[in-house]
Design an enzyme around this catalytic site. Structure first.
Site, PDB file in Angstrom:
ATOM      1  N   ALA A  72       0.849  -1.189   0.000  1.00 18.20           N
ATOM      2  CA  ALA A  72       0.000   0.000   0.000  1.00 18.20           C
ATOM      3  C   ALA A  72       0.887   1.241   0.000  1.00 18.20           C
ATOM      4  O   ALA A  72       2.085   1.154   0.258  1.00 18.20           O
ATOM      5  CB  ALA A  72      -0.888  -0.019   1.241  1.00 18.20           C
ATOM      6  N   GLN A  74       1.164   3.476   2.121  1.00 21.92           N
ATOM      7  CA  GLN A  74       1.783   3.655   3.440  1.00 21.92           C
ATOM      8  C   GLN A  74       2.377   2.346   3.967  1.00 21.92           C
ATOM      9  O   GLN A  74       2.406   2.103   5.177  1.00 21.92           O
ATOM     10  CB  GLN A  74       0.763   4.225   4.433  1.00 21.92           C
ATOM     11  CG  GLN A  74       0.491   5.704   4.236  1.00 21.92           C
ATOM     12  CD  GLN A  74       1.773   6.545   4.375  1.00 21.92           C
ATOM     13  OE1 GLN A  74       2.633   6.272   5.191  1.00 21.92           O
ATOM     14  NE2 GLN A  74       1.889   7.579   3.552  1.00 21.92           N
ATOM     15  N   SER A  75       2.868   1.517   3.067  1.00 19.95           N
ATOM     16  CA  SER A  75       3.413   0.219   3.475  1.00 19.95           C
ATOM     17  C   SER A  75       4.667   0.365   4.340  1.00 19.95           C
ATOM     18  O   SER A  75       5.653   0.992   3.925  1.00 19.95           O
ATOM     19  CB  SER A  75       3.744  -0.588   2.213  1.00 19.95           C
ATOM     20  OG  SER A  75       4.563  -1.690   2.538  1.00 19.95           O
ATOM     21  N   ASN A  76       4.634  -0.250   5.513  1.00 21.20           N
ATOM     22  CA  ASN A  76       5.825  -0.303   6.370  1.00 21.20           C
ATOM     23  C   ASN A  76       6.851  -1.264   5.784  1.00 21.20           C
ATOM     24  O   ASN A  76       8.049  -1.075   5.920  1.00 21.20           O
ATOM     25  CB  ASN A  76       5.440  -0.782   7.770  1.00 21.20           C
ATOM     26  CG  ASN A  76       4.416   0.125   8.408  1.00 21.20           C
ATOM     27  OD1 ASN A  76       4.656   1.316   8.551  1.00 21.20           O
ATOM     28  ND2 ASN A  76       3.266  -0.428   8.768  1.00 21.20           N
ATOM     29  N   CYS A  78       7.379  -1.802   2.584  1.00 23.57           N
ATOM     30  CA  CYS A  78       8.096  -1.137   1.483  1.00 23.57           C
ATOM     31  C   CYS A  78       9.141  -0.164   2.031  1.00 23.57           C
ATOM     32  O   CYS A  78      10.257  -0.095   1.519  1.00 23.57           O
ATOM     33  CB  CYS A  78       7.113  -0.424   0.559  1.00 23.57           C
ATOM     34  SG  CYS A  78       6.159  -1.582  -0.453  1.00 23.57           S
TER      35      CYS A  78
END
Ligand SMILES: *Cc1c(COP(=O)(O)O)cnc(C)c1O
Length: 334
Positions: A72, A74-76, A78
């Site tokens: 997403a 706001q992916s942690n 990534c």
């Protein structure tokens, strides 16, 4: 189960602390401990650091020079992958769901700072476009390596066997009745199940389901059990794992993935105001809301000694500012 045969690259600081949450415990009437995987160190930390130590060691062993992963906006996962790639001198490509926002905030701001390449994937927020990008990069002479969505493959799950070993060593003299944590792409859950079996720990392992996945071929619990079995097989284990070895609590999905409701807001505010600890709006806020509810409804008995696994994610608080209720629980009796 020989899980120590696999190579790791050092990306975080371990063991992460195990702490007692005294004020929250007093407020709720249970003894609540927290495993601080938000403090793994890599780019503000989080549970993906552990997985990436095994996955990126595999990428390096295979001579790859480029990393592809997805998530997403706001992916942690990534954000931590982009940071690890920078550290290891790997080119990094992120496929992020949705459209490019006007302003890069929270994790997305950090992704940009790490110098990765960002591709906007519209509705394909779980890596559906990875094969096309892989071919494209290969055609340009790169040696790409795919880190799966959430880092949840066998190598990622393996990292949580280490994590349980770490916990077992830290928690001598304690007897947790349950371990509560946020479960989403399943790698953390799978590894914790394997570690619990390997180190013969007695707690009930309760994953709080975060993301209702309507499009998947297999429902989440089936996917997680599948990953448990595949990971066990990879380590040469002959242990059997049955559906009853897995608890995925579906009662706290709220309004859907990434939508911050009253329970999440209350959990974030309570933990911040009583402990000075930041939860995140998507995962740990929701899992803590589940824990609080289970205590209030008596599903968890007063006085029980329970462990909450903090999986990280706080950098996305900044991107969710509009959904955070800053008056929640202030001076309100619990
Ligand atoms: C990814 C993530 C989880 C879920 O872990 P999975 O292994 O994907 O199930 C929980 N909390 C945070 C903060 C995360 O970033």
């Amino acid at each position: 189960m020989d899980y120590q045969q696999f190579a790791k690259v050092e990306l975080g600081f371990f063991p992460t602390p195990l702490v007692k949450l005294s004020r929250l415990s007093q407020a709720l009437g249970c003894e609540i401990w927290m495993k601080r995987d938000d403090m793994t160190g890599l780019a503000f930390g989080g549970n993906k650091t552990r997985k990436l130590e095994y996955i990126l060691a595999d990428a390096l062993a295979k001579g790859c020079d480029t990393i592809i992963t997805a998530g997403a906006a706001q992916s942690n996962h990534c954000r931590q992958t982009a940071a690890a790639a920078a550290q290891l001198n790997l080119e990094c490509h992120l496929l992020l769901g949705g459209e490019q926002p006007e302003k890069a905030e929270g994790n997305l701001l950090l992704d940009n700072l790490f110098g990765c390449h960002i591709h906007w994937a519209g509705n394909n927020r779980k890596g559906e476009d990875i094969p096309a990008l892989y071919q494209n990069l290969q055609a340009k002479g790169k040696k790409p390596y795919i880190v799966p969505y959430g880092g949840s493959n066998e190598l990622g799950a393996l990292a949580f066997i280490d994590a349980v070993k770490e916990l077992a060593e830290q928690s001598r003299g304690l007897a947790f009745s349950r371990l509560i944590f946020a479960s989403s792409s399943g790698g953390t859950h799978a590894g914790l199940i394997l570690g619990k079996r390997l180190f013969n720990l007695a707690f009930e392992l309760v994953g709080i389901n975060i993301d209702k996945d309507e499009n998947a071929d297999l429902p989440f619990d089936g996917q997680i059990l599948d990953l448990v079995r595949k990971t066990a097989k990879m380590t040469g284990s002959t242990e059997t794992f049955l559906p009853q070895d897995l608890i995925l609590n579906p009662h706290y999905l709220g309004e859907g993935y990434g939508i911050v409701g009253t329970p999440e807001n209350e959990a974030i505010a309570l933990t911040a105001q009583l402990e000075g600890i930041l939860l995140d709006p998507v995962y740990t806020g929701r899992a803590m809301a589940g824990l609080i509810d289970m205590i209030r409804t008596g599903e968890i008995a007063q006085g029980e000694q329970v462990l909450f696994w903090h999986t990280g994610g706080a950098p996305s608080l900044f991107a969710y500012a509009d959904q955070l209720d800053l008056t929640q629980s202030k001076n309100k009796p619990i």
